[in-house]
Design a protein around this motif. Structure first.
Motif, PDB file in Angstrom:
ATOM      1  N   MET B 288       0.678  -1.572   0.154  1.00  0.00           N
ATOM      2  CA  MET B 288      -0.196   0.035  -0.006  1.00  0.00           C
ATOM      3  C   MET B 288       0.834   1.179  -0.518  1.00  0.00           C
ATOM      4  O   MET B 288       0.942   2.470  -1.045  1.00  0.00           O
ATOM      5  N   LYS B 289       1.967   1.169   1.109  1.00  0.00           N
ATOM      6  CA  LYS B 289       2.749   2.325   0.900  1.00  0.00           C
ATOM      7  C   LYS B 289       3.634   2.918  -0.687  1.00  0.00           C
ATOM      8  O   LYS B 289       4.667   3.449  -0.735  1.00  0.00           O
ATOM      9  N   LEU B 290       3.975   0.791  -1.117  1.00  0.00           N
ATOM     10  CA  LEU B 290       4.929   1.440  -2.687  1.00  0.00           C
ATOM     11  C   LEU B 290       3.898   2.717  -3.115  1.00  0.00           C
ATOM     12  O   LEU B 290       4.347   2.569  -4.246  1.00  0.00           O
ATOM     13  N   TRP B 291       2.701   1.584  -3.210  1.00  0.00           N
ATOM     14  CA  TRP B 291       1.911   1.979  -4.731  1.00  0.00           C
ATOM     15  C   TRP B 291       1.891   4.481  -4.126  1.00  0.00           C
ATOM     16  O   TRP B 291       1.776   4.664  -4.820  1.00  0.00           O
ATOM     17  N   GLU B 292       1.747   3.743  -2.881  1.00  0.00           N
ATOM     18  CA  GLU B 292       1.592   5.725  -2.306  1.00  0.00           C
ATOM     19  C   GLU B 292       2.604   5.929  -3.252  1.00  0.00           C
ATOM     20  O   GLU B 292       2.612   7.661  -3.599  1.00  0.00           O
ATOM     21  N   GLY B 293       3.985   6.140  -2.924  1.00  0.00           N
ATOM     22  CA  GLY B 293       5.406   6.302  -2.981  1.00  0.00           C
ATOM     23  C   GLY B 293       4.809   6.505  -4.261  1.00  0.00           C
ATOM     24  O   GLY B 293       5.635   7.510  -4.888  1.00  0.00           O
ATOM     25  N   LEU B 294       5.018   5.670  -5.254  1.00  0.00           N
ATOM     26  CA  LEU B 294       4.877   5.984  -6.686  1.00  0.00           C
ATOM     27  C   LEU B 294       3.933   6.451  -7.559  1.00  0.00           C
ATOM     28  O   LEU B 294       4.880   7.042  -8.223  1.00  0.00           O
TER      29      LEU B 294
END
Lengths: 256, 378
Positions: B288-294
């Motif tokens: 979820m956080k990776l999606w946010e960062g990307l």
């Protein structure tokens, strides 16, 4: 349903600030009833609750859930058990701010990937059952304390858990709201769920709904601990002594 | 598969909701990140387009230019040199060139005068570069007067203004007939500024240059490739200067973006704890956080790159114009042909999006592997 054997839990183990929160707990939690963990602040209630709810693992000892040893399971498996078996109602409710009541209720089911319509209906039904249907789209920070707690309960029930765990559920509620919570507790019991809670609120601990009260002090069960209390030992010795004194004197055998 | 897609949809929904909940932080981050990409992409796009332009322009220039040297300085080519060169094997065509610099005190700028032997304007008429025409406010049909170095006043009628497309190299150019050039500069008859040579076989250019150096030891052959390399170096140097000047700002932006991305607020840590406690796996939280960062870094990358594209190719890199553009005093105004280099995009992507993703991921990973019971004690 949940069996604890010789449970020890340490924080900061091996460091100068090492602290043993639980020291040798043996406990059986029966299914389908309300069990309350009671005791003063720092007695280890919450630590015990986290172990029972698979939120953490014991430093020593065994936790068995339905006869399966879960104390050594990796976090991934614990997460799975937690999601399927337990629903949590936290003391501070721990709702995600900025999201609506409905979104908060749906959150624990996201990793299951249920169809959206089905999940939404389920969440709406939970909110409606707790008289919150009209507040489903309100952001949680706009809700009153009682409403927030009911959202937290609805969230705990979204995955239909067998066990509901509540940490100090009435600590932030007034008497009226606490009584309302006890009514909800009865309903959960009627649905056949097991409820584990911590509380030092007499309204909860002395309630007829609560079948078992487990008392803790200094990381140990109070009942077990009492047997070794010096005061108790002194009392026992005193009773024995007075009983012996009350016996009629025996004639001495003549020694010749 | 259906389940996996549904799960990803929920994660994406929650990610978008998370971004919206922290509007100020995320918008600030987006702005700083976009600005960083914009600056870097602008410099890269601009210099790359200039290099491309220079290569295109020089493609039609002669393979070799021969200049005579006296005491290490460029001197005039005396009569007879062209004939001697013509006899060297491999040389296809030779031509003498006439050019010189003229300082115009009116606009305080140097012009380049080029005397043409072929396709030259009629006597008394000139063609001028677009930059010169703009600065002097002239157009075709106007009369331009220059006082020569000998003090005589010459008036020329502007025949045409050179096309704006060629302004990169013709901004300060004045084209005139050979006779007018010689008269204006008092240039000795049969002398040339330099000689251009065409070589039939491109493989033989270096051999021909060697033969020229042997036959005319007082001359230096300048190869087209060398000129091109010089231009490339100039643009590289300019690009380096700009990046060096901007490095402090770029570094500041980068540190700010890194700090914002890598720092987890207490609220975010609490949320991760809640999600784990209610049944989210560590992998779900990280995803979820990776999606946010990307989402942030890709949006910023695209926004920054598109803004840089518009800035460079539609507004002629107005912000970096004084440093990057032209080598004459008259700054050329022209629209560059858009050139996008895949490798360049990949490099920029590698140095902006990836560090950001790492900056986001490390603290998230650290927070998400902590025991979820921490949330009970919050």
């Amino acid at each position: 349903m949940i069996e604890l054997t010789d449970i020890h839990k340490a924080f900061n183990e091996g460091q100068p600030n090492e602290y043993w929160a639980l020291r040798g707990i043996d406990l059986n939690i029966a299914a389908g009833q309300v069990t309350a963990l009671s005791g003063p602040s720092g007695s280890g209630k919450t630590t015990l609750l986290t172990l029972l709810g698979c939120l953490s693992r014991p430093t020593r000892g065994r936790v068995r859930l339905k006869a399966q040893d879960v104390s050594g399971l990796p976090e991934r498996f614990l997460t799975d058990i937690r999601r399927q078996t337990f629903g949590f109602v936290f003391q501070q409710f721990n709702l995600i701010r900025g999201l609506s009541a409905l979104d908060n209720v749906m959150l624990p089911a996201y990793p299951l990937g249920l169809p959206h319509r089905e999940l939404r209906d389920k969440a709406e039904a939970q909110l409606a059952a707790l008289d919150l249907g009209h507040r489903r789209d309100a952001r949680v920070e706009w809700l009153s304390g009682g409403e927030q707690q009911r959202v937290a309960i609805a969230r705990a029930l979204i995955n239909s858990p067998e066990v509901v765990i509540a940490d100090e559920p009435t600590a932030n509620l007034d008497t009226a709201l606490s009584k309302q919570f006890m009514t909800i507790l009865e309903r959960l019991l009627d649905e056949g769920r097991t409820v584990l809670l911590t509380s030092h609120d007499p309204l909860v601990v002395e309630s007829a709904v609560v079948a078992t009260v487990v008392r803790l002090r200094d990381g140990k069960l109070v009942e077990a601990q009492m047997l070794f209390q010096p005061a108790i030992i002194a009392l026992l010795l005193a009773s024995l002594l007075s009983a012996w004194r009350c016996l009629p004197p025996q004639p001495l055998s003549p020694r010749n | 598969m259906k389940l996996w897609i549904a799960k990803q949809r929920y994660l994406a929904d929650f990610t978008l909701a998370s971004l919206a909940r922290r509007k100020t932080k995320n918008l600030g981050l987006l702005l700083v990140f976009s600005l960083l990409v914009f600056v870097l992409a602008s410099v890269m796009l601009f210099t790359s387009a200039l290099r491309h332009e220079a290569t295109q322009v020089l493609a039609s220039s002669p393979e070799v230019i021969l200049q005579r040297m006296v005491a290490g300085r460029h001197d005039l080519i005396p009569p007879g040199y062209i004939e001697r060169i013509g006899r060297i094997r491999g040389v296809q065509k030779t031509a003498g060139r006439l050019w010189g610099y003229y300082y115009d005190p009116v606009v305080k700028a140097n012009y380049t005068f080029l005397g043409l032997t072929e396709d030259a304007p009629a006597s008394g008429r000139i063609k001028v570069g677009n930059g010169l025409a703009r600065y002097r406010g002239v157009q075709a049909g106007n009369v331009l007067s220059f006082r020569s170095y000998s003090g005589k006043l010459f008036s020329f009628t502007v025949d045409a203004v050179l096309p704006a497309d060629s302004e990169l190299i013709s901004a300060d150019l004045v084209l005139l007939a050979e006779a007018d050039f010689r008269a204006f500069f008092d240039y000795p008859a049969a002398h040339w500024t330099d000689i251009t040579l065409s070589v039939a076989n491109p493989q033989e250019v270096r051999t021909v240059a060697q033969k020229l150096a042997n036959a005319l030891p007082d001359s230096r052959p300048i190869l087209r490739d060398e000129v091109l390399r010089t231009y490339q170096s100039i643009f590289d140097w300019r690009e380096g200067i700009v990046l060096a000047l901007l490095s402090a700002a770029i570094l500041a932006f980068a540190i700010l973006a890194w700090d914002k991305a890598s720092g987890l607020s207490a609220e975010e840590k609490r949320e991760i704890g809640i999600l784990k406690a209610i049944g989210w796996e560590t992998g779900d939280v990280i995803r979820m956080k990776l999606w946010e960062g990307l989402l942030i870094s890709l949006t910023a990358f695209l926004a920054g790159y598109i803004a840089a594209y518009v800035h460079v190719f539609h507004f002629s890199a107005a912000l970096f114009e004084p440093v990057l553009k032209g080598w004459a005093v008259l700054y050329p105004r022209f629209t560059l042909a858009p050139v996008i280099d895949g490798l360049q995009i990949a490099t920029l992507f590698f140095f902006t999006v990836l560090p950001y993703a790492v900056a986001v991921l490390v603290p998230i990973w650290r927070a998400s592997v902590t025991d979820p019971d921490a949330v009970m004690r919050a």
